[in-house]
Every structure is written in C-alpha cells, then in structure tokens.
Design a protein around this motif. Sequence first.
Motif, short mmCIF file in Angstrom:
data_model
loop_
_atom_site.label_atom_id
_atom_site.label_comp_id
_atom_site.label_asym_id
_atom_site.label_seq_id
_atom_site.Cartn_x
_atom_site.Cartn_y
_atom_site.Cartn_z
N LYS A 1 0.83 -1.21 0.00
CA LYS A 1 0.00 0.00 0.00
C LYS A 1 0.86 1.25 0.00
O LYS A 1 0.62 2.19 -0.78
CB LYS A 1 -0.93 -0.01 1.22
N GLY A 2 1.87 1.28 0.86
CA GLY A 2 2.75 2.45 0.93
C GLY A 2 3.54 2.64 -0.35
O GLY A 2 3.72 3.77 -0.82
N VAL A 3 4.04 1.55 -0.93
CA VAL A 3 4.81 1.63 -2.17
C VAL A 3 3.93 2.14 -3.30
O VAL A 3 4.34 3.03 -4.07
CB VAL A 3 5.42 0.26 -2.50
N LEU A 4 2.75 1.58 -3.44
CA LEU A 4 1.85 2.01 -4.53
C LEU A 4 1.50 3.49 -4.42
O LEU A 4 1.57 4.23 -5.41
CB LEU A 4 0.58 1.17 -4.50
N ARG A 5 1.17 3.93 -3.26
CA ARG A 5 0.75 5.32 -3.09
C ARG A 5 1.93 6.27 -3.28
O ARG A 5 1.79 7.33 -3.90
CB ARG A 5 0.11 5.51 -1.72
N TYR A 6 3.10 5.89 -2.76
CA TYR A 6 4.26 6.77 -2.92
C TYR A 6 4.67 6.87 -4.38
O TYR A 6 4.94 7.98 -4.89
CB TYR A 6 5.43 6.27 -2.08
N LEU A 7 4.74 5.76 -5.07
CA LEU A 7 5.17 5.79 -6.47
C LEU A 7 4.14 6.48 -7.36
O LEU A 7 4.49 7.13 -8.35
CB LEU A 7 5.46 4.37 -6.97
N ALA A 8 2.87 6.37 -7.00
CA ALA A 8 1.85 7.12 -7.73
C ALA A 8 2.04 8.62 -7.55
O ALA A 8 1.89 9.40 -8.49
CB ALA A 8 0.46 6.69 -7.28
N SER A 9 2.41 9.02 -6.33
CA SER A 9 2.57 10.46 -6.04
C SER A 9 3.81 11.05 -6.68
O SER A 9 3.89 12.27 -6.86
CB SER A 9 2.61 10.69 -4.53
N THR A 10 4.80 10.21 -7.03
CA THR A 10 6.05 10.72 -7.62
C THR A 10 6.19 10.33 -9.08
O THR A 10 7.27 10.49 -9.66
CB THR A 10 7.25 10.17 -6.83
N GLN A 11 5.13 9.82 -9.68
CA GLN A 11 5.17 9.42 -11.08
C GLN A 11 5.51 10.60 -11.98
O GLN A 11 5.09 11.73 -11.73
CB GLN A 11 3.79 8.85 -11.45
#
Length: 777
Positions: free
Chosen positions: A375-385
């Motif tokens: 969950k944390g990885v998905l949300r962080y990488l989405a925010s820095t895409q």
Amino acid sequence: MAGNEPTATAARHHAEEPVARHGFQDADEVLPQYHIEAQTSLVERPLRSLKFGEAFAVLDSYGDIGVLPGPEGLYFQDTRYLSRLHFTIEDQRPLLLSSVMQDDNGALSVDMTTPDIRIDAHDESTIPREVIAIERTKFLFRGACYDRIGLRSYDSRERTLRVTLTFDADYRDLFEVRGMDRPVRGKRSVQVASDKEVQFRYVGLDDMVRTTAVHFGPKPRHIEPGKAEFQVHLKPGGRASLFVRIVCESHRAFTSAPAAEKVGEDAAAGLAAASGSNAARLPRDLPEGVAFARAYRDARRDLRAMTAGITTVISSNDQFNEAACRATADLYMLASRTPEGIYPFAGIPWYSTVFGRDGIITAMMALWIDPNFAKGVLRYLASTQAKAVDPAADAQPGKVLHETRRGEMAMLGEVPFRHYYGTIDGTPLFVMLAWEYYAITGDRETIARIWPALELALAWMNEYGDRDGDGFVEYARDTDKGLENQGWKDSHDSIFHADGQLAKGPIALCEVQGYVYAAKNGMGKLAAMLGHDALAERLGHEARSLRESFDKAFWNEEIGTYVLALDGEKRQCAVRSSNAGHALFTGIALPERAQAVAAQLLSKDGFNGWGVRTIARGEARYNPMSYHNGSIWPHDNAVIALGLARYDLKPEASRIFEGMFDTALYQDQKRLPELFCGFMRRRQRGPVSYPVACSPQAWAAAAPFAFLAACLGLELDHGRNRIRFRNPTLPNFLEAISIFNLKLGDSRVDLRLERHADDVTVKVLRRVGDAQVALLK
C-alpha cells in the motif's frame, strides 16, 4: 539495483571454475559510471547497521566509526554527518567480548572490558584486564544517534580512568564515499558550542546547511573540536554512564537560491516530515541520560506500532526461525514512513533510499506477511510518477520513479538521481503490484485513488515504453549521465550476445515483457472490477497477443530456454540467464516451455548448489565474482522459485529454497546478503561472499517469505474469499510450519502445515471471519 555496479572482486580464487569462454575481462576499460570503489572488502570485518527514517549508521563491532578505512559513518539524507567516533580508555581500545544486534534490530549491544592498562610508566602501576565491564548501547531515532557507555567495576580498589571520545564529520556525499571524486566542495567548520556540545557545520554548494551537533553527558573534563575527555571514578562495585547524542539536521542557507527552491519542490522532501527526522531537538537543560531513556522508549513504541498485526511464522527448525526473525527485523528496520505510508528503503550502506523496482519487488514478496508495504509503495510511487518529458532524468509521462536522492551531488545534478526515472521495469511492476495487492486485500479505495496513475503507467508502456511499435517494451537512455542498462541487472556489461559483444539498444529484456504481460492481465482485472469493461477486454487481447509474440521472438531451441534480451536490431542475445525464470514468475512462458526453462536454471551451469546464477557458467561474460554476470542474488532466486511454483514445479522450487537456507546459515546473523559469488558449492565450505554487498537488503530480507509461499503453493484470493494451498511441499529442513494471523480481507487465520513423507497436511488452528481454507492436490 540503481546503476551502482561495484567493480571490486572477491579475494578467493577457485581453480575449478572455468574462465570466461571468450576471455572478456574488460581489464583496460574505463571504470563504469557510479561504481562502488573498494580497496577493502566489507567481508573482512563484521559491520553493524542501524536505521531510522532517513538516517542510518554503519558501525564496527565496537560501535565505533572510522577507526579503519571503510564505509562506516552516521548518514542522513545521503550525506555522511559523522565520519569518526572512537572510544578509548587510557588511550587504549577496550577488549571486545560480544557485539550483537538486538533481535528486532532496534539497537546494537556491545560488551567489552578493559585491557591491561599501565597508568604510570614510572612506578609501573597497572589496572589488570577484565576488572572493568563496559556495556555500550546504540540506536537511532528521529535524525539522531544515541550512545550510552556504561562502566562497572569488579575491582577491589577504587579507580580513576580517563575516557576519551574522538570524532569528526567530513560531510561526504554518499557517492563520494562510494568512490566518486569532486574537485570542488562546500565549506566546513567546527566549534565548541558549550561545555558539553561540539557542533560541525557544512554549507554545501547546493546552499543547504548541514549540521552535526555532538552532545555529551555528563559534562566532559575537557572538550575541544573533535575530542571530549572524561574522568571516571569507580569505587569497588561502582557504576558510571556516559551519554553521547549526535543530532543531524539540514536547512536552507538562502531561501531565494534556485537550488534551495529546487529542494523545496522535491516531492521526496516529505520523507523528512513523515519520519520526524528533524524532531530530535530537546530542552537544553534536559539531562542526556533522560533524553536517552525517552528516545529508547519512543523508538521501541514506534517499532511495535509498525509491526502490530503482521503475519508471523514459526517452524520446526530453530535455525530457520532465527533466519525468519532476522529477515522480519530487517524489513522493518529498512522501512521508512512517507506521507503515503511505509516504504522499504533498498539497503545499507549504498541504497538507503527509495528505489522503485526494489520497493515493488520487496512488497510483492512480503505481501502475505504485511500488505501495508504494498500500500505504501503504490501510493508513494503514484505520487512521484513522472508527469512530463525530462531527458536529464530519463523521464516520460507515466513512468515510475527509479530512485530519489537528497545529497548535495544529486541536488546539484552531478549525479542524475535527485529524482531519476531510468528504469524500464518499474512501471509494469507497479501495475502488477496494484493487482496483487487488491487480490489479497480487496482495498478498492486505494486502487481508486491510484487509478489515474495506473492509467498513465499503461499509456507509458504502450507509447514511450514501446519505442518502435513492435509490441515489446525496450529501453535506451536519454542522458549520458543515466544508466546504460535499465533492467534490474544494470551493470554496464550485463546485456550481451553469445559471443560476448555488448548489446546495442534499444534493448528489450526477457523479464520486462513478462512484467508487461502480467501488468496488462492485472490491469484488465482491475478495470473489470471498476466497470471499465471495454478496457478490460482490450487488455486481455493485448496480453494474449504479447504472449504469443514473446514466445516466437525470445525462445531459442539451441540453448533450450528464453534468451536474455533482443538488441536494437531485434537480434537475440542467446545467453542462458536467470532472467528466463522471471518469465515463469509472470506467466508469460508457455506451459510446454516451463520444464525446459527449469532444467536450464537448475543445471550444473545454472545452479551452483547454493542458488541460481545470474548468468550460466560457460557463457562468454560469465564471472562468478561479478555483480550481475554469474553471481547469485537471493531475491532473483525467490522470484524464480515463485515462477517454478506457478507451473507446479514444487520440487525445483524447494531445491532452491534449501540452497538459500543453507546459505543463510553461513551468514552473520543468518541474514541473506544482497548477493554472493557464484562459485560451485564445495563440501565443508560455505558460499563465497561478495566484497561490497549490502547487508541488510530489503528484497533479500523478503526472499525467505517468497520461498516459503512458493513451496506451500500459497494463494490468497479476496474475490473468492479463499486461502488455498496448491499442491504444497515442505523442504527437507522443515517438518512443520505454523502461520499466525494470516490475513485475507477482514479475516484472520492461524494454520499449521506438517510434512508426512511427500505429503503435506493443513490444519486450521484459529479463524476470525469467514475466509475458506482449501488444500488442492
């Protein structure tokens, strides 16, 4: 790993290993970019690692820093804030008794004693060794390193001892520590700030001010820049304690400076706020002993909160239990809080930051242990895409982050990694993880939140990823500072033809096509769940088409497996490699190919007895001491094991698991390293270590749980509300395994699996919720 190929070689020579077939040694080549320089091996002496948030420490067994050359230091935001800390008594180093990390990695505990000490050369008075016990405890919390040195006398006489701490701060960027030269640096200064504090200050070329405040308690008898001296009185049976608190902080020198504005715009800056990195300031009159106790208490509370509710395993094998406990502790030590949730930093010392690929694969392998990583990885990488084309960062819209750095060299653009996107596989892996996360958790809210990012990722794969429109995703760097190779094997010489010639791009990697295939299948299922039926149908067709074209383009009958890659002219790099195992992992391999792929991976050229080599023995650039061309990586082997299990090749998966477990038994703290050398296994000898391998490493720490899931055939399906064990097996070293608090949606289950000859039974010990448990033979 991120363009960070070490060039050091292991010291041991094995005469039975054949040399590279075509003699490609590259001895006269210029050293590759971003290599890790090594004049000494990290294997020579055991190092201890601590981490909290964006700070980490690499210490010797005494808890000291920089007594011998090496990567030791206290680091914060990719900069070494403390390069030396040396503890002596009467100018002598104590005798080391033991040095252990606490079971949860929360602190380092060191036991020492005094050596024979001659107090006065004239009257020859001495303190005999072993009469003073010394206990040292070190930990990190919120940007600060806490150090307690406790002394206890077992002498019959009263003693007065001179205790000295010498220290320094060089403010070297991590890439400098790794070996890069910088002709110009910022300005460093040091001052005695009070009678119990020394402060170092560095004004960088990026207009950032970095400070290291060294606090002491009680007040030293003498203090100067780089040195504090104490006089300790010990009565018979008496005790005394010294405390050192080292606080790392950074701030902008000039808010109007362009570089400072750039730092402020960096999305990764949220890491500091989330981890409380600059929250170590305490009232100046607070005793250091009280500060130590409060921080120790709060650090342990923080760790307990992060690990609350995770799935745990206990087996019939005590040594495996130790290895699993260490792996769990490493995962959570490497985890850092971000504004989007916890993210596993890649590894210590070289990669203690966000890496897209590493975080995704770690989260995949640990998904059944703790879905919060995913969950944390998905949300962080989405925010820095990436949102725009930026050749200097190898970025295009929709591409997922490769790595982010906050050191001076990254901020100035001396290295391109401030916010770098030069990875070809991170984007499809991101989409893969999204489906796997949803399949277990049913967390529709998170998927809906990141859905725009998933759509952008899909568009990137079809547009920017497929540069020539042939249906395959390939890479070519857009900046000379970027990585030459952009798959997980990112060494400059890792992609080559059968004759040893380096492949020229754009390069389509074997495993990447599998990631794209799995991503489109997973995205199609998510689309159907959200009601996007047309998209789901289109993605299903694209995935099937890709599978067919992949087999035609990548299968090579002569070598009996899928080739390493296609070069820019669509010629096969007909090399036997571990990459083919990833084709099993993603399901892109045709069922009729699986047995042949497995046979190559587990042949004597592929499998050395400890694990599967990255490149098979006998290939042109095979070198068991290389970073990617013949070494063995635990995470790579775990992915292969999951792939073998997917095609129901459980005995083969179990064989790899057994080799990796045996490897762990030879490692310090039973911790699997980032990688080790690929020399053939020999009787009564352990595996050969790689000289500058990271340890701990996140995806190596997650690997034991992937091996276990592969052998058990563990499948968690939220949609069917079912926990299934498909044709499970247990390796020879495990008679039974108990799994506690296994989660599926809102259900929680405790299970016990036992081996009876070649059969495995499953017993439900506890169940909360209505999840069904099934055993499929």
